[in-house]
Write a protein that holds these residues in place. Sequence first.
Motif, PDB file in Angstrom:
ATOM      1  N   HIS A  43      18.746 -22.800 -15.308  1.00 27.44           N
ATOM      2  CA  HIS A  43      18.304 -21.722 -14.415  1.00 27.44           C
ATOM      3  C   HIS A  43      17.328 -22.224 -13.361  1.00 27.44           C
ATOM      4  CE1 HIS A  43      20.556 -18.851 -16.626  1.00 27.44           C
ATOM      5  NE2 HIS A  43      19.848 -18.983 -17.732  1.00 27.44           N
ATOM      6  N   MET A  44      16.556 -23.263 -13.710  1.00 24.59           N
ATOM      7  CA  MET A  44      15.641 -23.819 -12.720  1.00 24.59           C
ATOM      8  C   MET A  44      16.418 -24.432 -11.548  1.00 24.59           C
ATOM      9  SD  MET A  44      13.014 -26.949 -13.319  1.00 24.59           S
ATOM     10  CE  MET A  44      14.360 -28.100 -13.460  1.00 24.59           C
ATOM     11  N   PHE A  65       9.010 -26.586  -6.751  1.00 21.62           N
ATOM     12  CA  PHE A  65       9.538 -26.903  -8.087  1.00 21.62           C
ATOM     13  C   PHE A  65       8.957 -25.928  -9.115  1.00 21.62           C
ATOM     14  CE2 PHE A  65       9.916 -29.406 -12.019  1.00 21.62           C
ATOM     15  CZ  PHE A  65      11.210 -29.901 -11.909  1.00 21.62           C
ATOM     16  N   GLY A  66       7.654 -25.644  -8.997  1.00 18.83           N
ATOM     17  CA  GLY A  66       7.020 -24.690  -9.907  1.00 18.83           C
ATOM     18  C   GLY A  66       7.605 -23.294  -9.782  1.00 18.83           C
ATOM     19  N   ILE A  67       7.850 -22.863  -8.547  1.00 14.45           N
ATOM     20  CA  ILE A  67       8.438 -21.529  -8.337  1.00 14.45           C
ATOM     21  C   ILE A  67       9.848 -21.481  -8.940  1.00 14.45           C
ATOM     22  CG2 ILE A  67       9.303 -19.927  -6.583  1.00 14.45           C
ATOM     23  CD1 ILE A  67       6.941 -20.865  -4.788  1.00 14.45           C
ATOM     24  N   ALA A  68      10.622 -22.541  -8.744  1.00 15.97           N
ATOM     25  CA  ALA A  68      11.965 -22.578  -9.346  1.00 15.97           C
ATOM     26  C   ALA A  68      11.854 -22.469 -10.865  1.00 15.97           C
ATOM     27  CB  ALA A  68      12.694 -23.863  -8.944  1.00 15.97           C
ATOM     28  N   GLY A  69      10.840 -23.113 -11.436  1.00 15.51           N
ATOM     29  CA  GLY A  69      10.602 -22.992 -12.878  1.00 15.51           C
ATOM     30  C   GLY A  69      10.224 -21.567 -13.278  1.00 15.51           C
ATOM     31  N   GLU A  70       9.377 -20.934 -12.479  1.00 17.81           N
ATOM     32  CA  GLU A  70       8.972 -19.544 -12.781  1.00 17.81           C
ATOM     33  C   GLU A  70      10.181 -18.617 -12.728  1.00 17.81           C
ATOM     34  OE1 GLU A  70       6.044 -18.599  -9.814  1.00 17.81           O
ATOM     35  OE2 GLU A  70       4.681 -20.192 -10.474  1.00 17.81           O
ATOM     36  N   MET A  71      11.000 -18.764 -11.691  1.00 23.73           N
ATOM     37  CA  MET A  71      12.186 -17.902 -11.545  1.00 23.73           C
ATOM     38  C   MET A  71      13.164 -18.161 -12.689  1.00 23.73           C
ATOM     39  SD  MET A  71      11.625 -16.240  -8.758  1.00 23.73           S
ATOM     40  CE  MET A  71      13.209 -15.572  -8.293  1.00 23.73           C
ATOM     41  N   GLY A  72      13.352 -19.438 -13.011  1.00 26.11           N
ATOM     42  CA  GLY A  72      14.262 -19.782 -14.105  1.00 26.11           C
ATOM     43  C   GLY A  72      13.783 -19.231 -15.431  1.00 26.11           C
ATOM     44  N   MET A  73      12.462 -19.242 -15.626  1.00 21.62           N
ATOM     45  CA  MET A  73      11.882 -18.798 -16.900  1.00 21.62           C
ATOM     46  C   MET A  73      12.099 -17.313 -17.133  1.00 21.62           C
ATOM     47  SD  MET A  73      10.397 -20.445 -19.296  1.00 21.62           S
ATOM     48  CE  MET A  73      10.286 -19.660 -20.889  1.00 21.62           C
ATOM     49  N   ASP A  74      12.273 -16.550 -16.035  1.00 20.24           N
ATOM     50  CA  ASP A  74      12.507 -15.105 -16.172  1.00 20.24           C
ATOM     51  C   ASP A  74      13.775 -14.816 -16.977  1.00 20.24           C
ATOM     52  OD1 ASP A  74      10.242 -14.543 -14.796  1.00 20.24           O
ATOM     53  OD2 ASP A  74      11.235 -14.106 -12.882  1.00 20.24           O
ATOM     54  N   ILE A  75      14.750 -15.746 -16.938  1.00 20.38           N
ATOM     55  CA  ILE A  75      16.012 -15.496 -17.652  1.00 20.38           C
ATOM     56  C   ILE A  75      16.330 -16.535 -18.719  1.00 20.38           C
ATOM     57  CG2 ILE A  75      17.335 -13.979 -16.101  1.00 20.38           C
ATOM     58  CD1 ILE A  75      18.248 -16.387 -14.564  1.00 20.38           C
ATOM     59  N   LEU A  99      16.262 -23.130  -7.733  1.00 20.35           N
ATOM     60  CA  LEU A  99      15.885 -24.018  -6.627  1.00 20.35           C
ATOM     61  C   LEU A  99      16.909 -23.915  -5.497  1.00 20.35           C
ATOM     62  CD1 LEU A  99      14.088 -26.274  -5.510  1.00 20.35           C
ATOM     63  CD2 LEU A  99      15.256 -27.876  -7.019  1.00 20.35           C
ATOM     64  N   TYR A 100      18.167 -23.831  -5.881  1.00 16.98           N
ATOM     65  CA  TYR A 100      19.238 -23.723  -4.887  1.00 16.98           C
ATOM     66  C   TYR A 100      19.149 -22.422  -4.086  1.00 16.98           C
ATOM     67  CZ  TYR A 100      23.969 -22.989  -3.106  1.00 16.98           C
ATOM     68  OH  TYR A 100      25.036 -22.720  -2.304  1.00 16.98           O
ATOM     69  N   SER A 101      18.754 -21.335  -4.754  1.00 20.61           N
ATOM     70  CA  SER A 101      18.870 -20.021  -4.103  1.00 20.61           C
ATOM     71  C   SER A 101      17.533 -19.432  -3.643  1.00 20.61           C
ATOM     72  CB  SER A 101      19.580 -19.037  -5.039  1.00 20.61           C
ATOM     73  OG  SER A 101      18.827 -18.917  -6.224  1.00 20.61           O
ATOM     74  N   LEU A 102      16.451 -20.161  -3.724  1.00 23.93           N
ATOM     75  CA  LEU A 102      15.156 -19.623  -3.286  1.00 23.93           C
ATOM     76  C   LEU A 102      15.258 -19.111  -1.850  1.00 23.93           C
ATOM     77  CD1 LEU A 102      12.493 -22.231  -4.527  1.00 23.93           C
ATOM     78  CD2 LEU A 102      12.928 -19.932  -5.417  1.00 23.93           C
ATOM     79  N   ASP A 103      14.752 -17.891  -1.623  1.00 25.33           N
ATOM     80  CA  ASP A 103      14.751 -17.382  -0.250  1.00 25.33           C
ATOM     81  C   ASP A 103      13.315 -17.202   0.245  1.00 25.33           C
ATOM     82  OD1 ASP A 103      13.803 -14.959  -1.240  1.00 25.33           O
ATOM     83  OD2 ASP A 103      15.801 -14.060  -1.338  1.00 25.33           O
ATOM     84  N   GLN A 104      13.206 -16.856   1.506  1.00 21.70           N
ATOM     85  CA  GLN A 104      11.901 -16.808   2.150  1.00 21.70           C
ATOM     86  C   GLN A 104      10.961 -15.815   1.470  1.00 21.70           C
ATOM     87  OE1 GLN A 104      12.061 -15.817   6.324  1.00 21.70           O
ATOM     88  NE2 GLN A 104      10.022 -16.658   6.707  1.00 21.70           N
ATOM     89  N   ALA A 105      11.499 -14.636   1.121  1.00 19.09           N
ATOM     90  CA  ALA A 105      10.637 -13.599   0.530  1.00 19.09           C
ATOM     91  C   ALA A 105      10.046 -14.083  -0.793  1.00 19.09           C
ATOM     92  CB  ALA A 105      11.435 -12.308   0.334  1.00 19.09           C
ATOM     93  N   VAL A 106      10.883 -14.705  -1.613  1.00 16.68           N
ATOM     94  CA  VAL A 106      10.405 -15.214  -2.910  1.00 16.68           C
ATOM     95  C   VAL A 106       9.361 -16.306  -2.701  1.00 16.68           C
ATOM     96  CG1 VAL A 106      11.097 -16.521  -4.964  1.00 16.68           C
ATOM     97  CG2 VAL A 106      12.471 -14.568  -4.211  1.00 16.68           C
ATOM     98  N   VAL A 107       9.660 -17.234  -1.811  1.00 12.98           N
ATOM     99  CA  VAL A 107       8.726 -18.343  -1.582  1.00 12.98           C
ATOM    100  C   VAL A 107       7.386 -17.795  -1.067  1.00 12.98           C
ATOM    101  CG1 VAL A 107       8.286 -20.408  -0.186  1.00 12.98           C
ATOM    102  CG2 VAL A 107      10.528 -20.077  -1.263  1.00 12.98           C
TER     103      VAL A 107
END
Length: 280
Positions: free
Chosen positions: A257-258, A237-247, A262-270
């Motif tokens: 965006h969060m 959930f935190g990572i989805a927030g970080e990714m969403g916050m970028d935009i 969350l829907y599109s998180l991939d292995q490399a990002v995680v």
Amino acid sequence: MEPTGKDKKEQSGWGPTVWANLTAVRDKSPLIQCITNFVSMDLVANTLLSAGASPAMLHSVEEIPDFTPQVGALYVNVGTLSADWLPAMKTAARLASQLGKPWVLDPVAAGASGFRLKACLELVALRPTVIRGNASEIIALSDASVGPTKGVDSSHESMDAMEAAKCLAEASGSIVAVSGAVDIITDGKTVVGVHNGVPMLQRITATGCSVTALIAAFVAVDPLHALEATASALSIFGIAGEMGMDIAKGPASLRIHMIDSLYSLDQAVVLSRVNIAGFS
Ligand SMILES: Nc1ncnc2c1ncn2[C@@H]1O[C@H](COP(=O)(O)OP(=O)(O)O)[C@@H](O)[C@H]1O
Ligand SMILES: Cc1ncsc1CCOP(=O)(O)O
Ligand SMILES: [Mg+2]
């Protein structure tokens, strides 16, 4: 033999464990019964759907005997509690415990009133697998005290609740998670910290409710490793927030965006973003 849960994490760090848990949620799409507050229903359901789980907001006491036995996990949230909702919460929690199904409690504003505190303590006595609250909620529950309050928001930092979390976990037998700048997760002995997330998440209502629902989905797919599943859900959930916050431009666009992230998180990002460490 393939290592699982805790063994797997100790061999190669948290990243692979978190990714494996997210993948399991996406593959198994666990059905999550949500008895949650009116404010949170939309964001909770959309958070679960974007993670790959299947939410159902069924809260009438008449439906529990048929429906609760079929769920992967139960989520109970007391955010807009009234006396007429409590029997369904307790009946579903009791049945989940009897059936050995994981169930997760969000004790929203636990210390705001005597009525709410008593209800939360009665729910804790029904042995939730996980209790997730903000620092003020966990301190109120652990001390069993009503006190000065900011309602659903916290007036403490998560680290202020470290001892309260450990005491509550020892007393209840539940995994206890305290959200905040650092999320603390404990079984009373082991304590881990999740360092993912962004402060703007506090400016969106029901993000706490939603991360608790996500914990329910993660424990549904790995009920025997509830501490690891809880840390994984908080990190994701935190990572989805970080990714969403970028935009994002502010809370409203972060909310959108969060969910997309969350829907599109991939292995490399995680694997590159998971930030979980033990406390010694
Ligand atoms: N200062 C912060 N920095 C990063 N993430 C945070 C911060 N505060 C809260 N979060 C995150 O926001 C989400 C909601 O937590 P919180 O606001 O503590 O719950 P609640 O809404 O129940 O009070 C959690 O995923 C948590 O990790
Ligand atoms: C504003 C509000 N009032 C009663 S429940 C609720 C939502 C609380 O959500 P969260 O605990 O996730 O901030
Ligand atoms: Mg909350």
